[in-house]
Design a protein around this motif. Sequence first.
Motif, PDB file in Angstrom:
ATOM      1  N   SER A 409       0.829  -1.212   0.000  1.00  0.00           N
ATOM      2  CA  SER A 409       0.000   0.000   0.000  1.00  0.00           C
ATOM      3  C   SER A 409       0.860   1.256   0.000  1.00  0.00           C
ATOM      4  CB  SER A 409      -0.929   0.020   1.217  1.00  0.00           C
ATOM      5  OG  SER A 409      -0.231   0.329   2.420  1.00  0.00           O
ATOM      6  N   ARG A 410       2.072   1.154   0.490  1.00  0.00           N
ATOM      7  CA  ARG A 410       2.957   2.326   0.561  1.00  0.00           C
ATOM      8  C   ARG A 410       3.518   2.698  -0.814  1.00  0.00           C
ATOM      9  NH1 ARG A 410       0.662   4.132   4.442  1.00  0.00           N
ATOM     10  NH2 ARG A 410       2.358   5.252   5.490  1.00  0.00           N
ATOM     11  N   LEU A 411       3.636   1.710  -1.696  1.00  0.00           N
ATOM     12  CA  LEU A 411       3.988   2.004  -3.090  1.00  0.00           C
ATOM     13  C   LEU A 411       2.789   2.651  -3.784  1.00  0.00           C
ATOM     14  CD1 LEU A 411       5.926   1.808  -5.514  1.00  0.00           C
ATOM     15  CD2 LEU A 411       4.998  -0.475  -5.958  1.00  0.00           C
ATOM     16  N   TYR A 412       1.598   2.073  -3.584  1.00  0.00           N
ATOM     17  CA  TYR A 412       0.386   2.648  -4.177  1.00  0.00           C
ATOM     18  C   TYR A 412       0.183   4.088  -3.694  1.00  0.00           C
ATOM     19  CZ  TYR A 412      -0.831  -2.271  -5.129  1.00  0.00           C
ATOM     20  OH  TYR A 412      -0.827  -3.577  -5.546  1.00  0.00           O
ATOM     21  N   GLY A 413       0.514   4.329  -2.447  1.00  0.00           N
ATOM     22  CA  GLY A 413       0.335   5.663  -1.883  1.00  0.00           C
ATOM     23  C   GLY A 413       1.358   6.675  -2.359  1.00  0.00           C
ATOM     24  N   GLY A 414       2.438   6.173  -2.972  1.00  0.00           N
ATOM     25  CA  GLY A 414       3.455   7.057  -3.514  1.00  0.00           C
ATOM     26  C   GLY A 414       4.458   7.570  -2.498  1.00  0.00           C
ATOM     27  N   ILE A 415       4.623   6.845  -1.394  1.00  0.00           N
ATOM     28  CA  ILE A 415       5.497   7.371  -0.339  1.00  0.00           C
ATOM     29  C   ILE A 415       6.706   6.482  -0.040  1.00  0.00           C
ATOM     30  CG2 ILE A 415       3.650   8.702   0.727  1.00  0.00           C
ATOM     31  CD1 ILE A 415       3.333   6.556   2.812  1.00  0.00           C
ATOM     32  N   HIS A 416       6.826   5.337  -0.754  1.00  0.00           N
ATOM     33  CA  HIS A 416       7.991   4.466  -0.543  1.00  0.00           C
ATOM     34  C   HIS A 416       8.460   3.871  -1.859  1.00  0.00           C
ATOM     35  CE1 HIS A 416       8.810   4.238   3.737  1.00  0.00           C
ATOM     36  NE2 HIS A 416       7.522   4.150   3.989  1.00  0.00           N
ATOM     37  N   TYR A 417       9.780   3.694  -1.957  1.00  0.00           N
ATOM     38  CA  TYR A 417      10.360   2.930  -3.046  1.00  0.00           C
ATOM     39  C   TYR A 417      10.215   1.443  -2.712  1.00  0.00           C
ATOM     40  CZ  TYR A 417      12.790   7.472  -3.257  1.00  0.00           C
ATOM     41  OH  TYR A 417      13.099   8.809  -3.257  1.00  0.00           O
ATOM     42  N   ARG A 418      10.310   0.616  -3.732  1.00  0.00           N
ATOM     43  CA  ARG A 418      10.097  -0.818  -3.525  1.00  0.00           C
ATOM     44  C   ARG A 418      11.087  -1.462  -2.539  1.00  0.00           C
ATOM     45  NH1 ARG A 418       7.011  -4.721  -5.849  1.00  0.00           N
ATOM     46  NH2 ARG A 418       6.274  -3.297  -7.468  1.00  0.00           N
ATOM     47  N   PRO A 419      12.391  -1.152  -2.578  1.00  0.00           N
ATOM     48  CA  PRO A 419      13.316  -1.803  -1.624  1.00  0.00           C
ATOM     49  C   PRO A 419      12.935  -1.589  -0.162  1.00  0.00           C
ATOM     50  CG  PRO A 419      14.560  -0.794  -3.394  1.00  0.00           C
ATOM     51  CD  PRO A 419      13.140  -0.338  -3.570  1.00  0.00           C
ATOM     52  N   ALA A 420      12.412  -0.399   0.169  1.00  0.00           N
ATOM     53  CA  ALA A 420      12.007  -0.136   1.556  1.00  0.00           C
ATOM     54  C   ALA A 420      10.872  -1.056   1.971  1.00  0.00           C
ATOM     55  CB  ALA A 420      11.576   1.318   1.709  1.00  0.00           C
ATOM     56  N   ILE A 421      10.031  -1.401   1.008  1.00  0.00           N
ATOM     57  CA  ILE A 421       8.894  -2.286   1.261  1.00  0.00           C
ATOM     58  C   ILE A 421       9.364  -3.726   1.416  1.00  0.00           C
ATOM     59  CG2 ILE A 421       6.781  -3.229   0.239  1.00  0.00           C
ATOM     60  CD1 ILE A 421       6.505  -0.403  -1.147  1.00  0.00           C
ATOM     61  N   GLU A 422      10.136  -4.198   0.439  1.00  0.00           N
ATOM     62  CA  GLU A 422      10.557  -5.601   0.449  1.00  0.00           C
ATOM     63  C   GLU A 422      11.520  -5.908   1.591  1.00  0.00           C
ATOM     64  OE1 GLU A 422      11.993  -6.244  -3.505  1.00  0.00           O
ATOM     65  OE2 GLU A 422       9.958  -6.460  -4.342  1.00  0.00           O
ATOM     66  N   LEU A 423      12.478  -5.034   1.822  1.00  0.00           N
ATOM     67  CA  LEU A 423      13.395  -5.247   2.947  1.00  0.00           C
ATOM     68  C   LEU A 423      12.674  -5.063   4.278  1.00  0.00           C
ATOM     69  CD1 LEU A 423      16.613  -3.453   1.622  1.00  0.00           C
ATOM     70  CD2 LEU A 423      16.231  -5.915   1.875  1.00  0.00           C
ATOM     71  N   GLY A 424      11.683  -4.175   4.297  1.00  0.00           N
ATOM     72  CA  GLY A 424      10.893  -3.968   5.508  1.00  0.00           C
ATOM     73  C   GLY A 424      10.067  -5.195   5.873  1.00  0.00           C
ATOM     74  N   ILE A 425       9.561  -5.885   4.860  1.00  0.00           N
ATOM     75  CA  ILE A 425       8.812  -7.126   5.097  1.00  0.00           C
ATOM     76  C   ILE A 425       9.706  -8.155   5.788  1.00  0.00           C
ATOM     77  CG2 ILE A 425       7.785  -9.141   3.951  1.00  0.00           C
ATOM     78  CD1 ILE A 425       6.650  -7.176   1.851  1.00  0.00           C
ATOM     79  N   THR A 426      10.890  -8.356   5.229  1.00  0.00           N
ATOM     80  CA  THR A 426      11.840  -9.313   5.825  1.00  0.00           C
ATOM     81  C   THR A 426      12.225  -8.896   7.238  1.00  0.00           C
ATOM     82  OG1 THR A 426      12.718  -9.847   3.627  1.00  0.00           O
ATOM     83  CG2 THR A 426      14.093 -10.402   5.532  1.00  0.00           C
ATOM     84  N   GLN A 427      12.500  -7.623   7.419  1.00  0.00           N
ATOM     85  CA  GLN A 427      12.865  -7.082   8.728  1.00  0.00           C
ATOM     86  C   GLN A 427      11.774  -7.371   9.752  1.00  0.00           C
ATOM     87  OE1 GLN A 427      13.521  -2.871   8.488  1.00  0.00           O
ATOM     88  NE2 GLN A 427      14.310  -2.672  10.578  1.00  0.00           N
ATOM     89  N   GLY A 428      10.523  -7.114   9.391  1.00  0.00           N
ATOM     90  CA  GLY A 428       9.404  -7.352  10.299  1.00  0.00           C
ATOM     91  C   GLY A 428       9.218  -8.819  10.631  1.00  0.00           C
TER      92      GLY A 428
END
Length: 444
Positions: A409-428
């Motif tokens: 949703s953060r990519l759809y919202g226009g506020i994050h690049y993809r690496p922040a999302i994918e690495l954030g998933i793993t981190q969580g």
Amino acid sequence: MQMKRFNKFGIILILALSACSPKHDLQKLDAYFENGLSRYNRQLTEVIVADIFTPPVASRIYAYPNIAAYEGIRFLDSTKVSFVGQLNGLDTLPLPDNDKNYYYPLVSMVAFMNVGEALVYDLERVDQVEKEILQEARELGIDKEIYDNSITYGENLAEAILGWAAKDGYLRRTALPRYSVTDDPGRWRPTPPDYMEAIEPHWNTIRPFVLDSANQFDPGMPTTFDSSEGSRFYQEAMEVYETVKQLDTVEIEIAKFWDCNPNISTTKGHVMYFQQQISPGGHWMHIAAQVLEEQKADPVLAAETMSMVGIAVADAFISCWDQKYRSQLTRPETFINEYIDPDWMPILQTPAFPEHTSGHSVASNAAATVLTHLFGKNYAFVDATEVPYGLPVRSFSSFHQASQEAAISRLYGGIHYRPAIELGITQGQQIGQHIITKIRLQEK
């Protein structure tokens, strides 16, 4: 002989009179306190939203009261053990007096409310909720001695939890330097419309609950900043730009459903007003509360669930914020306006902190990992968290699916690049799994 007969009669009479007097009605009390912790968390959320706490601070506010609630209720199940010795810095808590009787749902409520009250601004509102619950308990006929014992023990637990919380670095962080804005084009700087200063640049100094340190599960740095059109970073920014331009109705709904920005500013003419919403951590606390109500979970399982999810979300924000202010990466809105399209705007308002990693991705996946451990991989649910904020329900086939949707949703919202999302998933997911591995609340 007559005296003996009189004494016998007197004893019978006393027993008969006592049988007619009001009793400690456990059935009515248990019914009243059913789903109590879910209710308390919703009431706490109302205060958190009204007080406009930032996402990291909100996560801390959820964690401590729910830990206190668990410590107050766990004695209903003799197989449950304390968080003492399992959470960083929590070395001791008061125990109940073996010579006294308690009503542990009341102990738990008092501990929760007293801790919650100390962590928010609107103290009176939390205090009023507690007073109303205590009044209801008295009207239901709770034994006065048990009532008094329970209140005292709940207060003692709260005092000890607050003493532990006071040493986590929360107050000390306010004396640390503010974030310094520079001319470095790759470094985060305030964004429209209100250009707020950086939120919680020293949150990584807060003591984690379970993590060994704030950087234990550091996901690594983002793609190196490069404004040239052929660079990988430019392509990541272009993906955000093109995604927002091509969103369909469902993707817009997803972006807005998971917005969870506690304080959105809107400008009309010369007037700016603010719209308060639930925080990302609060959203997952409410998902947990919904599941517990669906399951008609007993109060011990409810407290275990809410405390574990609260801990996961709190440690997720500490970990995420450590990387945010380590990389200090500029947001898509800043980059796109400067290098691609000066008129472009994201769907969501850009939050006031660096980009990498995505807080939603980290917190959602940490919470989902804990909930999956407790309720299974394929637990389908309807999420009504955003209904009070004017959004419809969304249905999910699993906690994993919900956390993945929250992340993208953060990519759809226009506020994050993809690496922040994918690495954030793993981190969580790593944080959630670590918490599951480290904490054992069931006696071996």
